[in-house]
Design a protein around this motif. Sequence first.
Motif, PDB file in Angstrom:
ATOM      1  N   ALA A 129       0.812  -1.217   0.000  1.00  8.59           N
ATOM      2  CA  ALA A 129       0.000   0.000   0.000  1.00  8.59           C
ATOM      3  C   ALA A 129       0.845   1.267   0.000  1.00  8.59           C
ATOM      4  CB  ALA A 129      -0.940   0.007   1.214  1.00  8.59           C
ATOM      5  N   VAL A 130       2.121   1.121   0.251  1.00  8.98           N
ATOM      6  CA  VAL A 130       3.026   2.285   0.160  1.00  8.98           C
ATOM      7  C   VAL A 130       4.266   1.886  -0.624  1.00  8.98           C
ATOM      8  CG1 VAL A 130       2.383   3.498   2.302  1.00  8.98           C
ATOM      9  CG2 VAL A 130       4.105   1.669   2.365  1.00  8.98           C
TER      10      VAL A 130
ATOM     11  N   ASP B 125       3.303  -4.997   4.244  1.00  9.14           N
ATOM     12  CA  ASP B 125       3.504  -4.409   2.918  1.00  9.14           C
ATOM     13  C   ASP B 125       4.968  -4.442   2.529  1.00  9.14           C
ATOM     14  OD1 ASP B 125       0.724  -2.974   2.204  1.00  9.14           O
ATOM     15  OD2 ASP B 125       1.080  -2.929   4.364  1.00  9.14           O
TER      16      ASP B 125
ATOM     17  N   ARG C  69       4.265   8.787   7.441  1.00 12.79           N
ATOM     18  CA  ARG C  69       3.282   8.151   6.558  1.00 12.79           C
ATOM     19  C   ARG C  69       2.207   7.373   7.304  1.00 12.79           C
ATOM     20  NH1 ARG C  69       5.592   8.267   1.302  1.00 12.79           N
ATOM     21  NH2 ARG C  69       7.198   9.853   1.497  1.00 12.79           N
ATOM     22  N   GLN C  70       2.270   7.375   8.616  1.00 16.55           N
ATOM     23  CA  GLN C  70       1.324   6.586   9.407  1.00 16.55           C
ATOM     24  C   GLN C  70       1.391   5.103   9.020  1.00 16.55           C
ATOM     25  OE1 GLN C  70       0.277   7.742  11.991  1.00 16.55           O
ATOM     26  NE2 GLN C  70      -1.250   6.283  12.680  1.00 16.55           N
ATOM     27  N   VAL C  71       2.626   4.622   8.982  1.00 11.96           N
ATOM     28  CA  VAL C  71       2.887   3.206   8.700  1.00 11.96           C
ATOM     29  C   VAL C  71       3.211   2.496  10.013  1.00 11.96           C
ATOM     30  CG1 VAL C  71       4.500   1.597   7.569  1.00 11.96           C
ATOM     31  CG2 VAL C  71       3.714   3.662   6.361  1.00 11.96           C
TER      32      VAL C  71
ATOM     33  N   ASP D  89      -6.683  -2.107  11.349  1.00 10.97           N
ATOM     34  CA  ASP D  89      -6.643  -1.404  10.064  1.00 10.97           C
ATOM     35  C   ASP D  89      -6.505   0.091  10.273  1.00 10.97           C
ATOM     36  OD1 ASP D  89      -9.071  -0.842  11.157  1.00 10.97           O
ATOM     37  OD2 ASP D  89     -10.252  -1.870   9.623  1.00 10.97           O
TER      38      ASP D  89
ATOM     39  N   HIS E 114      -3.750   1.773  10.319  1.00  8.30           N
ATOM     40  CA  HIS E 114      -2.551   2.333   9.708  1.00  8.30           C
ATOM     41  C   HIS E 114      -2.613   2.180   8.189  1.00  8.30           C
ATOM     42  CE1 HIS E 114      -1.455   1.783  13.896  1.00  8.30           C
ATOM     43  NE2 HIS E 114      -0.550   2.718  13.719  1.00  8.30           N
ATOM     44  N   ARG E 115      -1.922   3.050   7.530  1.00  7.89           N
ATOM     45  CA  ARG E 115      -1.944   3.040   6.071  1.00  7.89           C
ATOM     46  C   ARG E 115      -1.265   1.799   5.509  1.00  7.89           C
ATOM     47  NH1 ARG E 115       0.922   7.697   2.520  1.00  7.89           N
ATOM     48  NH2 ARG E 115      -0.332   9.003   3.892  1.00  7.89           N
ATOM     49  N   ALA E 116      -0.230   1.354   6.199  1.00  5.25           N
ATOM     50  CA  ALA E 116       0.509   0.185   5.728  1.00  5.25           C
ATOM     51  C   ALA E 116       1.271  -0.398   6.913  1.00  5.25           C
ATOM     52  CB  ALA E 116       1.472   0.574   4.606  1.00  5.25           C
TER      53      ALA E 116
ATOM     54  N   ARG F  62       2.788   9.065  17.578  1.00 10.05           N
ATOM     55  CA  ARG F  62       1.927   8.752  16.433  1.00 10.05           C
ATOM     56  C   ARG F  62       1.423   7.312  16.468  1.00 10.05           C
ATOM     57  NH1 ARG F  62       5.930  12.227  12.578  1.00 10.05           N
ATOM     58  NH2 ARG F  62       4.478  13.895  12.062  1.00 10.05           N
TER      59      ARG F  62
END
Lengths: 542, 542
Positions: free
Chosen positions: A61-62, A104, A125-127, A147, A149-151, A532
């Motif tokens: 996703a990233v 990811d 990136r909020q990973v 779910d 987090h972005r990745a 974060r």
Amino acid sequence: MPGTTPQPTSTARTRSWWGWGWADAHPDDAECTALGALIPGTLAHPLPVPRVRDLDIRRPAVEPPAGLAHLVGADPADRAAHAMGKAYRDIVRALRGRPGRIPDLVARPTDERGVADLLDWAGERQVAVVPYGGGSSVSGGVEYRGDAHRAVLSLDLTAMDRVLEVDAVGRAARIQAGALGPGLEDQLRPHGLTLRHFPQSFEFSTLGGWLATRAGGHYATGRTHIDDFVQSLRVVTPAGTSASWRLPASGAGPSPDRLFLGSEGALGIITEAWVRLQERPAHKASASLAFGDFHAALAAVRALAQSDLCPANCRLLDAGEAALSGASRDGSAVLVLGFESADAPVTARLAQAVDLARSHGGRPSAGPAGAAAAGGTEGGNCDAAVSAWRSAFLRMPYLRDGLARMGAVAETFETAATWDRIPGLIEAVRKEVGEAALKGSGHPATVNCRLTHVYPDGAAPYFTVLAAGRPGDEVAFWDDLKAVAGDVLHRHRATITHHHAVGRDHRPGYDLQRPDPFALALRAAKGALDPRGILNPGVLVD
Amino acid sequence: MPGTTPQPTSTARTRSWWGWGWADAHPDDAECTALGALIPGTLAHPLPVPRVRDLDIRRPAVEPPAGLAHLVGADPADRAAHAMGKAYRDIVRALRGRPGRIPDLVARPTDERGVADLLDWAGERQVAVVPYGGGSSVSGGVEYRGDAHRAVLSLDLTAMDRVLEVDAVGRAARIQAGALGPGLEDQLRPHGLTLRHFPQSFEFSTLGGWLATRAGGHYATGRTHIDDFVQSLRVVTPAGTSASWRLPASGAGPSPDRLFLGSEGALGIITEAWVRLQERPAHKASASLAFGDFHAALAAVRALAQSDLCPANCRLLDAGEAALSGASRDGSAVLVLGFESADAPVTARLAQAVDLARSHGGRPSAGPAGAAAAGGTEGGNCDAAVSAWRSAFLRMPYLRDGLARMGAVAETFETAATWDRIPGLIEAVRKEVGEAALKGSGHPATVNCRLTHVYPDGAAPYFTVLAAGRPGDEVAFWDDLKAVAGDVLHRHRATITHHHAVGRDHRPGYDLQRPDPFALALRAAKGALDPRGILNPGVLVD
């Protein structure tokens, strides 16, 4: 490909992406079938060995961070191998084609700067960052659930595997967190020194993993927890790098190291530690004793733990566990005793220990241990029961995976409690988990117990559960059994884990055990160090 | 009146409000004068013993809480006795009529409910709460500095002094935090058990104080820190009461107890603990050896610490310290060795230890220790050097106060460092503190060193400074010397305190030593547990 994880001391053997340890050490279909036949109600044929290519692995996703691309990969097999730890429920999820969330990206930093840069990038990136040592977690410590987090980035530390400095005078070494057990000991051996920390996962776990999970070595008494070997830590957090001083002891405020020990990647990434070493033991002796009465054996073990003798090994196997490992075939409980010293012969101490155990009704085995008990042999002698148990100990996780392929439940869990609670606790676990397994599967289950660690004030019981599964529903079935076990532990005020860490699987029990004000403090500390919320989300605090 | 503090095991002796220990044990004017004559540049006549009635003690700034009035007093002498600890700088401030801020009220809760209610009241009124155990702090741990609070309450725990429960099977006891050393041991003695934790302050310090400051016992090796004896803690915080489970060991997250150990009253009030006990030792033997060369003695001590022998006592006195205590008069360093066991004779271990020390150049003393070293006597034998040192050890704080009355600087400080740093550290402290004392007072100073605790990886040096003071300016002069010492410790990465706690006096050194991210975490934890900032303000975090 799996096996891209650096293995500094290994030959070209390949790690299993879905099961314990080396792929070539797994039981084959025939052995699995034979194992399954020992447990009523299991499958007739083994489930197939799962394949990465059958998994639905989506594109990351990233994108990997531009400046750090050389540290980051997105190979599907590598990602699959980093999706979970090695608990029974992880193995079954892989066998059923439903592994945990595949990360990811997999990053393999080679220095502390790389770790810090990866955290900076992930924070922006909020990973989610899930630290990964040897990947041997048996409590859901190295996977992502949720779910928010972005990745997800799996942060594999095993490229940081060097002994950087050795202080021979003070017997200590500065070691990178990604060093696996064998590589770490290989690098210390030329100095005549050893960390002497040998968890069952030794081959497949790292110093950083031991520190982050407060691992227990396999020594029964004295200093065996990794906590006690720590002189200082370096920990990279999103709020900066924490570096404590090398000290033999200090009374300056609450110990900084003790906050990070057991923090399971939720507060920071441990990158290196100065650890205390020992001379390699030159004198060893072992013996075993059989006990007809488990309670008499418990009393013997307690007397040993409260003596000055300090055995290196003092494991009590109940009758079922002794039979399973081949240490006894007559229904006896077996006490395995071992002594070690770098300084002086240990046969006299072994003889005293055997005498003490005999005074509680133990019968020394007829093998070489008899000689040792009489003060005779020295230097790694080892009786038949001891050998049988050691072999079984190292083979056990592979057999567990073989049984899982047969649809059986085969798992362990461990705890610790004070002596006054030990007999009732063991009895209640056997009874309640056994009944729940029978009720859930329709077949009688085996619930064995051994004491792995003993203390003057208590002991650490370790339970093995062998039962027919519920085909296709193994994970939920095991989770039910584990909930029953967790309830027994809670009622007996026995810890949810002695040395397997909390991870995600033990969170309910941990939340019950942890004092509420400490939870407040820990949550606040997490907020300060990881504002974060990217570090191993879901572990310890939400 | 002073002495209203409950003293469960004492006779009617009276505690000194301004100096160490019992008022009747203080040296009289003639003894003070004789002591002063030993140090060039001191006063001709002792400063008078200070009197409470000469102090300017104002009315309390707050009324005692209505519902809790039976727990709270405002007697001026009682308030004066709770104004400070017992560091040299505290003694001098009392002698000069300038004690630390006198607390407005002194509370003596008799149960946990009382503690919680007092914290609630203090939080509502913005009253600072300074926990007070035995009041033996030597680092400014029990006084209030600053003016950010409406009033100051000294929370004296000594009315909570009972052993509440004994688990003879697992050798543990539940003990209230306010129990002083002798009373605690008196209550355990009928059970044949002992906590076996004997800091120098034993008579005048409490279990809660030991826990809050991570106290060190006087045993040289093995488990000697109170940290290791803790099974569980109860801690009252403004955010609720933290109660950990009694466990022999646990791997469930960072240890909750380790956050409160060393928290010095800044995170909560420890009200009780389950602690691990031992059988009372039945076998004892001791010996001493003289060394012409201090570095050879250091090597001997290191070899002992790295052996399996585990001496209960392994104190190395440098030549000056040995002369001061009467353990040696010929300029030798002296190594005091002691062994203890509840199980088995210890003469063989003592003989091995003496042999090891001899191999590094030690000369066994001619007294009974010779017999012990030869494997002869047993059961509390004690040679002349050992006796001399023990008597001096317990008398030392009283003599310090006598010297303070003569205007001399007489104080100690301690640290710990890894073995590689020990020789350079000791040398630098001697040199730099000695030079600073000479420069500041115009008279040569004595800076002695002993090792109080030894570890496989390092040791804890303990320094004694004897010097002429700067009349009327003693506190600033000592603070200058302490700053020099702190700078040496910092440069050598030696801890600011091994077992005297941080308090307010060690804050500068502590702030340098503490990793910044840990400071963030600790501050956040404090904010969560003590949101109004009433708990021992100025300690550990601001």
